[in-house]
Design a protein around this motif. Structure first.
Motif, PDB file in Angstrom:
ATOM      1  N   ASN A 110       0.821  -1.213   0.000  1.00 56.69           N
ATOM      2  CA  ASN A 110       0.000   0.000   0.000  1.00 56.69           C
ATOM      3  C   ASN A 110       0.855   1.263   0.000  1.00 56.69           C
ATOM      4  O   ASN A 110       0.527   2.250  -0.667  1.00 56.69           O
ATOM      5  N   LEU A 111       1.953   1.245   0.743  1.00 58.74           N
ATOM      6  CA  LEU A 111       2.835   2.408   0.779  1.00 58.74           C
ATOM      7  C   LEU A 111       3.492   2.652  -0.578  1.00 58.74           C
ATOM      8  O   LEU A 111       3.743   3.800  -0.963  1.00 58.74           O
ATOM      9  N   ALA A 112       3.763   1.571  -1.304  1.00 63.95           N
ATOM     10  CA  ALA A 112       4.391   1.707  -2.618  1.00 63.95           C
ATOM     11  C   ALA A 112       3.399   2.139  -3.695  1.00 63.95           C
ATOM     12  O   ALA A 112       3.806   2.643  -4.748  1.00 63.95           O
ATOM     13  N   HIS A 113       2.100   1.935  -3.432  1.00 67.58           N
ATOM     14  CA  HIS A 113       1.075   2.257  -4.435  1.00 67.58           C
ATOM     15  C   HIS A 113      -0.049   3.076  -3.803  1.00 67.58           C
ATOM     16  O   HIS A 113      -1.218   2.673  -3.819  1.00 67.58           O
ATOM     17  N   PRO A 114       0.278   4.247  -3.256  1.00 65.46           N
ATOM     18  CA  PRO A 114      -0.752   5.041  -2.569  1.00 65.46           C
ATOM     19  C   PRO A 114      -1.844   5.543  -3.500  1.00 65.46           C
ATOM     20  O   PRO A 114      -2.949   5.868  -3.054  1.00 65.46           O
ATOM     21  N   GLU A 115      -1.541   5.579  -4.795  1.00 65.67           N
ATOM     22  CA  GLU A 115      -2.540   6.071  -5.745  1.00 65.67           C
ATOM     23  C   GLU A 115      -3.734   5.138  -5.873  1.00 65.67           C
ATOM     24  O   GLU A 115      -4.799   5.530  -6.365  1.00 65.67           O
ATOM     25  N   ILE A 116      -3.582   3.891  -5.423  1.00 64.76           N
ATOM     26  CA  ILE A 116      -4.671   2.921  -5.558  1.00 64.76           C
ATOM     27  C   ILE A 116      -5.756   3.159  -4.514  1.00 64.76           C
ATOM     28  O   ILE A 116      -6.955   3.070  -4.800  1.00 64.76           O
ATOM     29  N   ILE A 117      -5.335   3.479  -3.290  1.00 62.42           N
ATOM     30  CA  ILE A 117      -6.297   3.566  -2.182  1.00 62.42           C
ATOM     31  C   ILE A 117      -6.787   5.003  -2.059  1.00 62.42           C
ATOM     32  O   ILE A 117      -6.414   5.742  -1.144  1.00 62.42           O
ATOM     33  N   THR A 118      -7.614   5.417  -2.980  1.00 64.90           N
ATOM     34  CA  THR A 118      -8.168   6.765  -2.931  1.00 64.90           C
ATOM     35  C   THR A 118      -9.683   6.688  -3.016  1.00 64.90           C
ATOM     36  O   THR A 118     -10.244   5.765  -3.619  1.00 64.90           O
ATOM     37  N   LEU A 119     -10.331   7.670  -2.428  1.00 65.72           N
ATOM     38  CA  LEU A 119     -11.791   7.729  -2.472  1.00 65.72           C
ATOM     39  C   LEU A 119     -12.275   7.801  -3.914  1.00 65.72           C
ATOM     40  O   LEU A 119     -13.281   7.182  -4.279  1.00 65.72           O
ATOM     41  N   ASP A 120     -11.539   8.526  -4.742  1.00 69.09           N
ATOM     42  CA  ASP A 120     -11.946   8.680  -6.138  1.00 69.09           C
ATOM     43  C   ASP A 120     -11.966   7.338  -6.865  1.00 69.09           C
ATOM     44  O   ASP A 120     -12.925   7.013  -7.576  1.00 69.09           O
ATOM     45  N   ARG A 121     -10.917   6.539  -6.687  1.00 66.13           N
ATOM     46  CA  ARG A 121     -10.860   5.261  -7.411  1.00 66.13           C
ATOM     47  C   ARG A 121     -11.917   4.287  -6.905  1.00 66.13           C
ATOM     48  O   ARG A 121     -12.525   3.557  -7.689  1.00 66.13           O
ATOM     49  N   ILE A 122     -12.123   4.266  -5.608  1.00 63.68           N
ATOM     50  CA  ILE A 122     -13.148   3.372  -5.065  1.00 63.68           C
ATOM     51  C   ILE A 122     -14.529   3.800  -5.549  1.00 63.68           C
ATOM     52  O   ILE A 122     -15.368   2.968  -5.918  1.00 63.68           O
ATOM     53  N   GLN A 123     -14.769   5.104  -5.576  1.00 65.08           N
ATOM     54  CA  GLN A 123     -16.059   5.602  -6.061  1.00 65.08           C
ATOM     55  C   GLN A 123     -16.266   5.239  -7.527  1.00 65.08           C
ATOM     56  O   GLN A 123     -17.361   4.818  -7.933  1.00 65.08           O
ATOM     57  N   ARG A 124     -15.212   5.373  -8.332  1.00 70.38           N
ATOM     58  CA  ARG A 124     -15.329   5.011  -9.747  1.00 70.38           C
ATOM     59  C   ARG A 124     -15.612   3.524  -9.912  1.00 70.38           C
ATOM     60  O   ARG A 124     -16.360   3.120 -10.805  1.00 70.38           O
ATOM     61  N   ALA A 125     -15.010   2.698  -9.049  1.00 71.27           N
ATOM     62  CA  ALA A 125     -15.269   1.260  -9.116  1.00 71.27           C
ATOM     63  C   ALA A 125     -16.739   0.962  -8.825  1.00 71.27           C
ATOM     64  O   ALA A 125     -17.357   0.116  -9.477  1.00 71.27           O
ATOM     65  N   VAL A 126     -17.302   1.668  -7.855  1.00 66.88           N
ATOM     66  CA  VAL A 126     -18.717   1.467  -7.523  1.00 66.88           C
ATOM     67  C   VAL A 126     -19.611   1.928  -8.670  1.00 66.88           C
ATOM     68  O   VAL A 126     -20.568   1.242  -9.058  1.00 66.88           O
ATOM     69  N   LEU A 127     -19.310   3.082  -9.245  1.00 63.70           N
ATOM     70  CA  LEU A 127     -20.181   3.649 -10.279  1.00 63.70           C
ATOM     71  C   LEU A 127     -20.080   2.916 -11.610  1.00 63.70           C
ATOM     72  O   LEU A 127     -21.035   2.907 -12.394  1.00 63.70           O
ATOM     73  N   THR A 128     -18.931   2.291 -11.872  1.00 64.31           N
ATOM     74  CA  THR A 128     -18.744   1.607 -13.158  1.00 64.31           C
ATOM     75  C   THR A 128     -18.821   0.091 -13.050  1.00 64.31           C
ATOM     76  O   THR A 128     -18.934  -0.589 -14.072  1.00 64.31           O
ATOM     77  N   ASP A 129     -18.733  -0.439 -11.821  1.00 62.98           N
ATOM     78  CA  ASP A 129     -18.643  -1.888 -11.603  1.00 62.98           C
ATOM     79  C   ASP A 129     -17.464  -2.474 -12.380  1.00 62.98           C
ATOM     80  O   ASP A 129     -17.533  -3.580 -12.906  1.00 62.98           O
ATOM     81  N   GLN A 130     -16.377  -1.714 -12.437  1.00 67.05           N
ATOM     82  CA  GLN A 130     -15.165  -2.144 -13.124  1.00 67.05           C
ATOM     83  C   GLN A 130     -13.960  -1.864 -12.229  1.00 67.05           C
ATOM     84  O   GLN A 130     -13.955  -0.883 -11.486  1.00 67.05           O
ATOM     85  N   PRO A 131     -12.920  -2.711 -12.300  1.00 63.32           N
ATOM     86  CA  PRO A 131     -11.711  -2.442 -11.510  1.00 63.32           C
ATOM     87  C   PRO A 131     -11.125  -1.078 -11.854  1.00 63.32           C
ATOM     88  O   PRO A 131     -11.113  -0.676 -13.022  1.00 63.32           O
ATOM     89  N   GLN A 132     -10.632  -0.388 -10.844  1.00 63.22           N
ATOM     90  CA  GLN A 132     -10.082   0.952 -11.051  1.00 63.22           C
ATOM     91  C   GLN A 132      -8.715   1.131 -10.402  1.00 63.22           C
ATOM     92  O   GLN A 132      -8.182   2.235 -10.376  1.00 63.22           O
ATOM     93  N   ALA A 133      -8.139   0.046  -9.875  1.00 64.43           N
ATOM     94  CA  ALA A 133      -6.875   0.186  -9.158  1.00 64.43           C
ATOM     95  C   ALA A 133      -5.736   0.605 -10.078  1.00 64.43           C
ATOM     96  O   ALA A 133      -4.821   1.315  -9.659  1.00 64.43           O
ATOM     97  N   PHE A 134      -5.792   0.169 -11.342  1.00 66.34           N
ATOM     98  CA  PHE A 134      -4.702   0.443 -12.266  1.00 66.34           C
ATOM     99  C   PHE A 134      -5.222   1.170 -13.499  1.00 66.34           C
ATOM    100  O   PHE A 134      -6.415   1.091 -13.818  1.00 66.34           O
TER     101      PHE A 134
END
Length: 345
Positions: A110-134
């Motif tokens: 998680n420390l090496a990839h802080p861009e993954i754990i963001t409210l924006d990406r999680i919200q996009r995953a919910v709204l699109t039902d698609q992975p958003q980590a990368f």
């Protein structure tokens, strides 16, 4: 002059702590990551320290250090007594690199990839039902196939969170009648290592992609199991399984939609000999898929990273039954973890 009638205000039926726990929770949980990253736990492995000693050793200002340490104490990772901070047994077992059940590599990911754990990406995953980590919404495994260094880092992270439960589940099931364990998609081989420790007659093989098998070989060497634990580089979706009478899937089913889980269950059924067993190790939802919270939160990780989801024991048992397995049982093993096991008649 008309008097106004005051609006009715009802006192809430419960206090608001659950909401504050959610609202501030992200800050608190990130603070534990930061404590790990700056070396709080490895420092305190040398013995209890005062706040001033922690500040001096880690180069932190007093206010910031105390804020991070307070979170660690409140979460049960540190103890505070007579002005000194000390490790708890939880920290000793999981947050020191010298521990065989070290969890820290999971935090390192998680420390090496802080861009993954963001409210924006999680919200996009919910709204699109698609992975958003990368980037591009690619599931993590597509990214790892392209980035070998990242694949190895991810494997170390998974090993870190697997070794604790890997020491527990082999005690919950009788494997005395089995001889060869195939750890399918086994990553570092943590679960094979745990099973071979508990059952000295067993031999094992980790099936995964070649770069991951190289990491598994490193761990087999580290735990002095190279005479009993090997690797088999293969694609579990396209290539046949090598001979084994016990198939183990650790955190594999949750990576995939239900139909692909059914495929894996059928593939194991067709590959195993009569009397062979399949074991799936997962954090399981309750039957209603409403909790516990840790599993529900893990399900949000799946939504962000992959196309899969956490399943209930009943759902995985259903995959087994459809494939032809019998004697199906669901057993809690360690913390949130459980196994689902079935036998080929």
């Amino acid at each position: 002059m008309n008097e106004q009638t005051p609006a009715t205000i009802r006192r809430p039926r419960s206090d608001d702590r659950p909401l504050w726990d959610v609202y501030w929770g992200a800050y608190g949980y990130f603070a534990v990551h930061i404590a790990h990253g700056v070396g709080v736990f490895t420092l305190l492995a040398n013995g209890p320290q005062t706040l001033d000693e922690v500040c001096q050793a880690l180069g932190l200002k007093r206010r910031a250090a105390e804020a991070v340490l307070a979170v660690c104490v409140s979460h049960g990772l540190l103890a505070f007594n007579t002005s000194r901070y000390a490790l708890t047994t939880v920290a000793e077992d999981y947050l020191l690199p010298t521990s065989p059940t070290y969890f820290g590599s999971q935090f390192d990911w998680n420390l090496a990839h802080p861009e993954i754990i963001t409210l924006d990406r999680i919200q996009r995953a919910v709204l699109t039902d698609q992975p958003q980590a990368f980037p591009g919404g690619k599931p993590i495994f597509s990214t790892l196939e392209e980035e070998m260094a990242m694949a190895k880092q991810f494997t170390h992270a998974m090993h870190s969170s697997s070794m604790g439960p890997a020491t527990a589940w082999p005690e919950k099931i009788d494997l005395s009648g089995h001889h060869v364990l195939l750890d399918v998609g086994g990553g570092s081989g943590a679960h094979a290592i745990g099973a071979l420790w508990q059952w000295p007659h067993l031999r094992g093989s980790v099936l995964d992609r070649l770069p991951v098998c190289e990491v598994a070989q490193e761990y087999a060497t580290k735990y002095r199991l190279t005479d009993r634990l090997g690797t088999h580089a293969a694609d579990m979706w396209k290539e046949p399984y090598p001979a084994a009478d016990l198939h183990f899937y650790g955190m594999i089913f949750h990576d995939w939609p239900a139909e692909q889980c059914r495929f894996l269950a059928r593939k194991s059924f067709e590959s195993l000999p009569t009397g062979g067993r399949i074991i799936v190790h997962e954090m399981l939802f309750n039957h209603d898929r409403t909790g516990p919270f840790g599993v529900a939160a893990f399900n949000m990780v799946m939504l962000t990273y992959l196309d899969g989801e956490q399943y209930s024991g009943r759902e995985i048992a259903g995959f087994f039954s459809e494939a032809g397995f019998t004697d199906i049982e669901v057993k809690p093993t360690f913390g949130y973890w459980s196994i689902v096991a079935g036998r080929k008649p």
